[in-house]
Design a protein around this motif. Structure first.
Motif, PDB file in Angstrom:
ATOM      1  N   UNK A 164       0.828  -1.211   0.000  1.00  0.00           N
ATOM      2  CA  UNK A 164       0.000   0.000   0.000  1.00  0.00           C
ATOM      3  C   UNK A 164       0.861   1.259   0.000  1.00  0.00           C
ATOM      4  N   UNK A 165       2.196   1.082   0.153  1.00  0.00           N
ATOM      5  CA  UNK A 165       3.079   2.234   0.188  1.00  0.00           C
ATOM      6  C   UNK A 165       3.369   2.736   1.591  1.00  0.00           C
ATOM      7  N   UNK A 166       2.931   1.982   2.592  1.00  0.00           N
ATOM      8  CA  UNK A 166       3.131   2.373   3.995  1.00  0.00           C
ATOM      9  C   UNK A 166       4.176   1.459   4.626  1.00  0.00           C
ATOM     10  N   UNK A 167       5.038   2.032   5.445  1.00  0.00           N
ATOM     11  CA  UNK A 167       6.019   1.242   6.176  1.00  0.00           C
ATOM     12  C   UNK A 167       5.336   0.514   7.327  1.00  0.00           C
ATOM     13  N   UNK A 168       5.483  -0.810   7.363  1.00  0.00           N
ATOM     14  CA  UNK A 168       4.829  -1.601   8.410  1.00  0.00           C
ATOM     15  C   UNK A 168       5.446  -1.308   9.778  1.00  0.00           C
ATOM     16  N   UNK A 169       6.750  -1.139   9.820  1.00  0.00           N
ATOM     17  CA  UNK A 169       7.420  -0.821  11.088  1.00  0.00           C
ATOM     18  C   UNK A 169       6.929   0.523  11.609  1.00  0.00           C
ATOM     19  N   UNK A 170       6.787   1.489  10.712  1.00  0.00           N
ATOM     20  CA  UNK A 170       6.295   2.810  11.119  1.00  0.00           C
ATOM     21  C   UNK A 170       4.855   2.722  11.611  1.00  0.00           C
ATOM     22  N   UNK A 171       4.059   1.865  10.974  1.00  0.00           N
ATOM     23  CA  UNK A 171       2.675   1.687  11.405  1.00  0.00           C
ATOM     24  C   UNK A 171       2.624   1.084  12.814  1.00  0.00           C
ATOM     25  N   UNK A 182       3.442   3.734  15.248  1.00  0.00           N
ATOM     26  CA  UNK A 182       2.322   4.684  15.349  1.00  0.00           C
ATOM     27  C   UNK A 182       1.210   4.133  16.248  1.00  0.00           C
ATOM     28  N   UNK A 183       1.015   2.809  16.208  1.00  0.00           N
ATOM     29  CA  UNK A 183      -0.065   2.179  16.973  1.00  0.00           C
ATOM     30  C   UNK A 183       0.426   1.533  18.270  1.00  0.00           C
ATOM     31  N   UNK A 184       1.646   1.868  18.701  1.00  0.00           N
ATOM     32  CA  UNK A 184       2.250   1.166  19.835  1.00  0.00           C
ATOM     33  C   UNK A 184       1.425   1.292  21.115  1.00  0.00           C
ATOM     34  N   UNK A 185       0.797   2.437  21.352  1.00  0.00           N
ATOM     35  CA  UNK A 185       0.020   2.597  22.585  1.00  0.00           C
ATOM     36  C   UNK A 185      -1.186   1.666  22.590  1.00  0.00           C
TER      37      UNK A 185
END
Length: 434
Positions: free
Chosen positions: A246-253, A256-259
């Motif tokens: 999709x063009x999104x970095x999975x690690x960055x996602x 972003x959702x870590x909380x």
């Protein structure tokens, strides 16, 4: 001290862990006493079995009838459900392949949990043709399927009833209201039953360790590690790969959702983060309408972690009880699991309930063997919930990308923290509204 006691009193998870420790100790030190506790585990399984058929019915009917607006959002819904079915089937197959490769459960020899040979015969095993098989899918009466606890017949009734409600318009609304109320009552009933889960775990693990030896507990730990490993592979390879497309970095996602993921990790429940997840996905640059459709639907129809668990657990029980599953039975399990895995979210103790429903499709598989997995069910809930949540977040990205509804530039800026997440504002990003 008071705070600790209060925490234990209100946490089923902690109570189950305590029961697991006590049961193991009793099994090791006092095998005779531990053996006598078997009825505790058996009683809990019977309580779960008692509500299996009606619960499966309301879950499926509610899921189908709740999509009465499919005509208005047909294209997005169609793509969403297609994606869910493909990923669900992939997760089911992955669990099955993992079980077949590792032969998980072999060597435990829970042969006395299996039904006597004379009791294994049923309408499914005595069929002579495909015609007979499909004929036996149809119950003699509507109530008969529930009285017999025949999962396949209950599934057929549920699908037909749900579709009928879906196309009934105004005439079906009062019935839908009754179904919704009934599901609420059954969920409350399950919540009551789950409160006695620690006693069931205590009896199950004490009997298991006392009767079969402490090595049986080692087998459960092996199952837990294998399941966690398969979930990790699914998340990293499947969900990670899809996210990259999709063009999104999975690690960055993940960062972003870590909380939200940390909350799920601690509670094994994804309900508590639903509003936060939807808000964060909107902040990425996805329209509110897409997020509002995909995420809630995914909570019922896209349970990736749960799907992996279903097939892995069924093969584990078959191997542990020395029952060989042929290809036709494996295909039947996959077919049934595609349906039973839907709508399990939000039901306390859903894993045991839906696993019981799936096992019922193969009469030779003993429901009593569920007690063997009961001690680690709550621990399994951790990777299961995390995989479910991540699967639905990735699904939202996929559908948004598919519909040209993802502002990729904004998403990358948000994930790189160039646009900090605002957890106060409720205004949707302008780009996502276009």
């Amino acid at each position: 001290m008071t705070h600790t006691l209060s925490k234990i009193r209100h946490s089923i998870f902690i109570q189950v862990l305590i029961a697991l420790v006590i049961g193991t100790a009793l099994g090791c030190l006092y095998p005779a006493i531990a053996d006598s506790l078997k009825p505790l585990g058996d009683s809990f399984i019977k309580l779960i079995k008692m509500v299996t058929a009606p619960l499966v019915f309301v879950i499926i009917v509610q899921g189908i009838s709740s999509h009465s607006e499919l005509k208005q959002v047909g294209r997005i819904v169609g793509k969403t459900l297609l994606y869910f079915e493909i990923i669900t089937l992939l997760a089911l197959v992955l669990g099955l392949v993992g079980a077949q490769i590792t032969h998980i459960g072999q060597g435990i020899h829970l042969s006395n949990m299996a039904m006597p040979a004379t009791d294994k015969l049923s309408h499914l095993s005595s069929l002579q043709s495909f015609g007979d098989f499909f004929l036996n899918l149809i119950p003699d009466t509507f109530i008969g399927a529930f009285a017999r606890g025949d999962t396949l017949q209950v599934l057929l009734i549920s699908i037909l009833f749900g579709v009928s409600l879906n196309i009934s318009g105004e005439a079906g609304k009062p019935v839908i209201a009754v179904i919704n109320s009934l599901s609420h009552i059954l969920f409350r009933l399950m919540a009551m039953l789950v409160k006695v889960a620690p006693l069931g775990v205590l009896g199950a693990v004490a009997y298991m360790v006392g009767h079969y030896g402490v090595h049986s507990l080692t087998s459960l730990i092996g199952f837990l590690f294998l399941y966690t490993a398969i979930c990790a592979l699914f998340v990293i390879i499947v969900l990670g790969g899809i996210t990259q497309l999709t063009g999104i970095s999975f690690v960055a996602l993940l960062r972003y959702l870590r909380e939200e993921l940390t909350i799920v990790l601690g509670t094994t429940a994804s309900d508590v983060v639903l509003p936060q997840l939807m808000k964060k996905l909107e902040w990425l640059g996805i329209s509110k309408s897409t997020v509002g459709l995909v995420i809630p639907t995914g909570y019922s129809f896209n349970l990736d972690g749960f799907s992996i668990y279903l097939t892995l657990a069924v093969v584990f029980i078959a191997n542990a009880t020395g029952i060989h599953l042929g290809w036709s039975e494996i295909a039947l399990i996959l077919g049934v699991a595609v349906f039973t895995s839907k709508g399990a979210h939000g039901v306390p103790g859903a894993a045991i309930v839906i696993l019981a429903a799936t096992l019922s499709a193969i009469p030779s598989l003993p429901l009593a063997a569920l007690a063997f997995l009961l001690p680690i069910d709550w621990l399994i809930g951790i990777p299961r919930a995390l995989t479910n949540v991540l699967g639905n977040c990735v699904a939202t990205l996929v559908i948004a990308k598919w519909e040209n509804d993802l502002d990729l530039t904004r998403a990358r800026q948000v994930l790189n923290q160039d646009i900090p997440y605002n957890n106060v504002t409720k205004k949707r990003p302008l780009a996502a509204e276009q």
